[in-house]
Design a protein around this motif. Structure first.
Motif, PDB file in Angstrom:
ATOM      1  N   ASP A 102      59.687  67.674  19.008  1.00 16.12           N
ATOM      2  CA  ASP A 102      59.232  66.290  18.991  1.00 16.12           C
ATOM      3  C   ASP A 102      57.760  66.166  18.617  1.00 16.12           C
ATOM      4  OD1 ASP A 102      61.764  65.546  19.707  1.00 16.12           O
ATOM      5  OD2 ASP A 102      61.314  65.329  21.841  1.00 16.12           O
ATOM      6  N   GLY A 123      59.147  63.689  14.770  1.00 14.07           N
ATOM      7  CA  GLY A 123      57.912  63.451  15.504  1.00 14.07           C
ATOM      8  C   GLY A 123      56.902  62.751  14.617  1.00 14.07           C
ATOM      9  N   ALA A 146      54.400  65.269  22.455  1.00 19.26           N
ATOM     10  CA  ALA A 146      55.774  64.774  22.553  1.00 19.26           C
ATOM     11  C   ALA A 146      55.925  63.688  23.600  1.00 19.26           C
ATOM     12  CB  ALA A 146      56.722  65.930  22.858  1.00 19.26           C
ATOM     13  N   ALA A 190      56.314  58.728  20.164  1.00 14.98           N
ATOM     14  CA  ALA A 190      56.126  60.024  19.502  1.00 14.98           C
ATOM     15  C   ALA A 190      57.333  60.422  18.670  1.00 14.98           C
ATOM     16  CB  ALA A 190      55.836  61.108  20.544  1.00 14.98           C
ATOM     17  N   VAL A 191      58.504  59.930  19.015  1.00 14.21           N
ATOM     18  CA  VAL A 191      59.736  60.317  18.334  1.00 14.21           C
ATOM     19  C   VAL A 191      60.381  59.084  17.720  1.00 14.21           C
ATOM     20  CG1 VAL A 191      62.012  61.362  18.587  1.00 14.21           C
ATOM     21  CG2 VAL A 191      60.094  62.223  19.927  1.00 14.21           C
TER      22      VAL A 191
END
Length: 709
Positions: free
Chosen positions: A265, A441, A497, A502-503
């Motif tokens: 991630d 990510g 992460a 972040a993802v």
């Protein structure tokens, strides 16, 4: 030739003549296109037709413009591209017929005796994975299987377990399954990967395992790799030790799942796979060290060309590191590319060029053509292309050109270019990552600015130094530094992460979208001058298509057991209702990723709008301006047929992991066992009344086990 085709041919000829492009990269792209075409087309007659079209186009170009100097560039381009395209189809077809292994027909539990071909330790999952050569109990034909052996299996403890390595002969009762096809459209196709690995079945050991014949004394690369991994983990504790073992020996089996997820991630997963960065670091260190040391010896410096000698040392170091870390396809690919760089350095040529990238890609595609459809090949070569294209562009050259300025400004330029390079790589890789993994990510460029120098210039040199000092039992200080450097890497990964947003999750993009992304990126990278900007057009179109990609309303696993329904939560967020509370993280993760949902799934019986009994669940959802009634089986208990028929008649969609009677006739779709064995998993878009199936992308390739309707 009529006026319109003549004008088109004139334009193409002028464009090719004035472009000043390098032909080798485009031939590699066309070869890869032939391989991808074989995977995309369904049957042998289509493969033969595509190859025939390639040959006919080449012959037609020769016949039409033979001796015509005004069509020289166009003729050469059509002839070469058409023949290379046909060769790509032929190479992957031959590879499939040569190495493909027919999978077993059905799940079985049987006793086997086999020869251990490969052992992979996976302490993070409390198991050992063995690849065995066995003979079929009924036909006596040889086949290759892969089984998981839990760490507490009788026969593994003590000295007996130490003999369970390559070369041992073992006997065990095993539960075997055919290699699994994708659970859902867009999910990982393990059956295809197993086909090209020659695996006929996978499974696990039931009960104990008996070592009939212990392995001979371990002296090979695998034994050295395992010993080195254990040695590193003894010196470096915790999660940092598992990362250090991966860098030193390529052994990722001990890395905890939470650490792997954080690295993924944060956009740092590439650091865990021994590939271009690691091989390049080892070879560069060996090259520079040899160059400096040999220069200190006048008899050598005066008699031989030092770049050639240093390149030989670097080549030996790279090959040794590749073998030590398991010689996986990505590592071999990176090593081959590095060898070309060393040859260029020894000859005084430009070390980083598109021609070098094309040669390395051709080498890999000839040996492992199936790797073209895998994320590893696509991501690594995309990253290298992005780097070479960026640094060969006029703005980048002007920005990095030597000039009289303080060292602080010079360092600032290098750091800025490092960040820009990371950003360009992230942009280039984003479509590929989303296509294969459905998640990416978003802060990878920022994390890599710190992580790549940390690994390349701190962690890996310290590991090498510590291993060298261990020969005289003096490596403890270096291992202490390794511990802290890798703790910092993991801290960076977990911090990145855990940041909000972040993802990014995306549903499965279609082939046209990813194809436009790839075409645009290749055009931007491989053409010169202003013509390369045309590549922005397909990339922009693909971006719009990606944004508009619909999220499936209903996801049905290949067996009908696992069903996910996307709904809107109380605060407008997307959530996933799951028919079964699966203990399988694989099934749960597939449903979440392909539904683009980040929160945990909600059990369907717990949802206020669902009505569930012991046998069935019923739910009504609004999509596309109408209500859809869903009836889903929860088990395989017998149900009175008239009651079932009446329930089906009231439903738009019926889903079950068993064969339903013909009297069950829903208004729109009956996804029971009879249908799912033909189609595989389903992704249903109710608004557009569209159903995507796994079978759509399989055709008559040997690894697909779906039944014909």
């Amino acid at each position: 030739m009529s006026s319109t085709p003549r004008r088109i041919a004139d334009f193409a000829e002028r464009f090719l003549a004035d472009a000043g492009f390098d032909r080798a990269p485009w031939l590699a792209v066309v070869f890869a296109g032939g391989i991808l075409t074989w995977f995309a087309l369904a049957s042998p007659w289509q493969w033969m037709g595509a190859m025939g079209c390639g040959v006919l186009i080449a012959l037609g170009a020769l016949a039409a413009w033979r001796g015509d100097d005004d069509r020289g560039h166009l003729r050469s381009a059509l002839v070469a591209s058409s023949l290379v395209f046909a060769a790509g189809i032929a190479v992957i077809w031959l590879r499939s017929e040569t190495v493909g292994a027919e999978p077993i027909n059905r799940p079985v539990v049987e006793r086997v005796q086999g020869y251990v071909l490969e052992r992979e330790d996976q302490p993070s999952r409390d198991r050992i994975r063995l690849t065995l050569a066995v003979r079929d109990a009924e036909t006596g034909t040889a086949r290759k299987i892969r089984v998981n052996v839990p760490s507490d299996t009788p026969g593994l403890a003590g000295e007996d377990g130490d003999g369970l390595t390559e070369g041992a002969v073992v006997r065990a009762r095993v539960r075997l399954m055919p290699p699994a096809s994708p659970m859902l459209p867009g999910a990982y196709d393990f059956a295809r990967a197993a086909w090209f690995k020659g695996l006929a079945a996978t499974g696990s050991v039931v009960g104990g395992i008996d070592i009939i014949e212990a392995a001979p004394p371990a002296t090979g690369i695998a034994a050295i790799q395992r010993g080195l991994s254990a040695h590193v983990r003894e010196r470096v504790s915790g999660s940092a030790g598992t990362i250090a073992a991966a860098f030193a020996s390529g052994d990722r089996g001990a890395i905890a799942e939470a650490d792997e997820d954080a690295m993924r991630d944060a956009g740092l997963t590439h650091l865990l796979s021994i590939s271009g960065l690691h091989v390049s670091a080892v070879i560069a260190a060996a090259y520079l060290l040899a160059l400096k040391l040999l220069a200190l010896v006048p008899p050598i410096a005066l008699r031989i060309r030092l770049p050639v000698a240093a390149a030989a040392v670097g080549a030996l170091a790279g090959i040794g590191y590749t073998l030590l870390t398991g010689a996986e396809v990505p590592t071999v690919r990176s090593c081959a590319a590095a060898m070309l760089v060393l040859i260029a350095l020894a000859m005084g040529r430009d070390a980083l060029s598109l021609r070098m990238v094309a040669t390395a890609a051709a080498f890999v595609m000839l040996l492992w053509p199936e790797s073209v459809v895998g994320p590893s090949f696509q991501m690594s070569f995309s990253a290298v292309l992005a780097i070479v294209a960026l640094h060969s562009s006029s703005p980048a050259k002007a920005f990095l050109a030597p000039r009289e300025e303080p060292w602080v400004k010079q360092m600032g330029r290098r750091v800025t270019m490092l960040f820009v390079t990371g950003l360009v790589i992230e942009i280039a890789l984003m479509p590929i990552v989303l296509f294969h993994f459905h998640r990416a990510g978003l802060y990878g460029a920022f994390a890599n600015v710190i992580a790549i120098p940390l690994v390349t210039f701190v962690s890996m040199p310290l590991i090498a130094l510590a291993l060298f000092l261990d020969t005289v039992d003096a490596g403890a200080p270096a291992w202490w530094l390794v511990q802290h450097s890798l703790d910092a890497l993991l801290g960076l990964a977990h911090m990145t992460a855990s940041q909000p947003g972040a993802v990014k999750l995306m549903p499965q993009m279609d082939r046209l979208t990813i194809g436009l992304f790839v075409i645009g990126a290749l055009w931007l990278a491989l053409w010169n001058g202003s013509a390369r900007l045309w590549g922005l057009v397909p990339a922009a179109v693909a971006s719009v298509m990606l944004i508009g990609t619909p999220i499936p309303d209903i996801l049905v696993g290949r067996e009908g057991r696992h069903v996910g329904i996307t709904i809107e939560g109380p605060r407008g967020e997307r959530q996933l209702l799951s028919l079964r509370d699966s203990r399988s993280s694989y099934s749960r993760d597939n449903l979440l990723e392909l539904a683009s949902v980040t929160s945990d799934p909600i059990a369907l019986p717990d949802w206020p709008g669902a009505e569930c009994s012991d046998q069935f669940c019923v739910i009504t959802i609004a999509r596309g301006g109408r209500d859809w009634s869903l009836l889903m089986a929860r088990n395989r208990d017998l149900v009175e047929e008239r009651a079932l028929a009446a329930a089906c008649e009231r439903s738009d969609i019926v889903i079950a992991d068993r064969f339903l009677p013909r009297s069950c006739k829903p208004r729109w779709l009956k996804a029971d066992r009879r249908l799912l064995v033909q189609t595989g998993g389903l992704a249903i878009d109710l608004k557009n009344e569209r159903i995507a199936t796994v079978a759509e992308g399989q055709g008559e390739h040997g690894w697909w086990r779906g039944e014909q309707p």
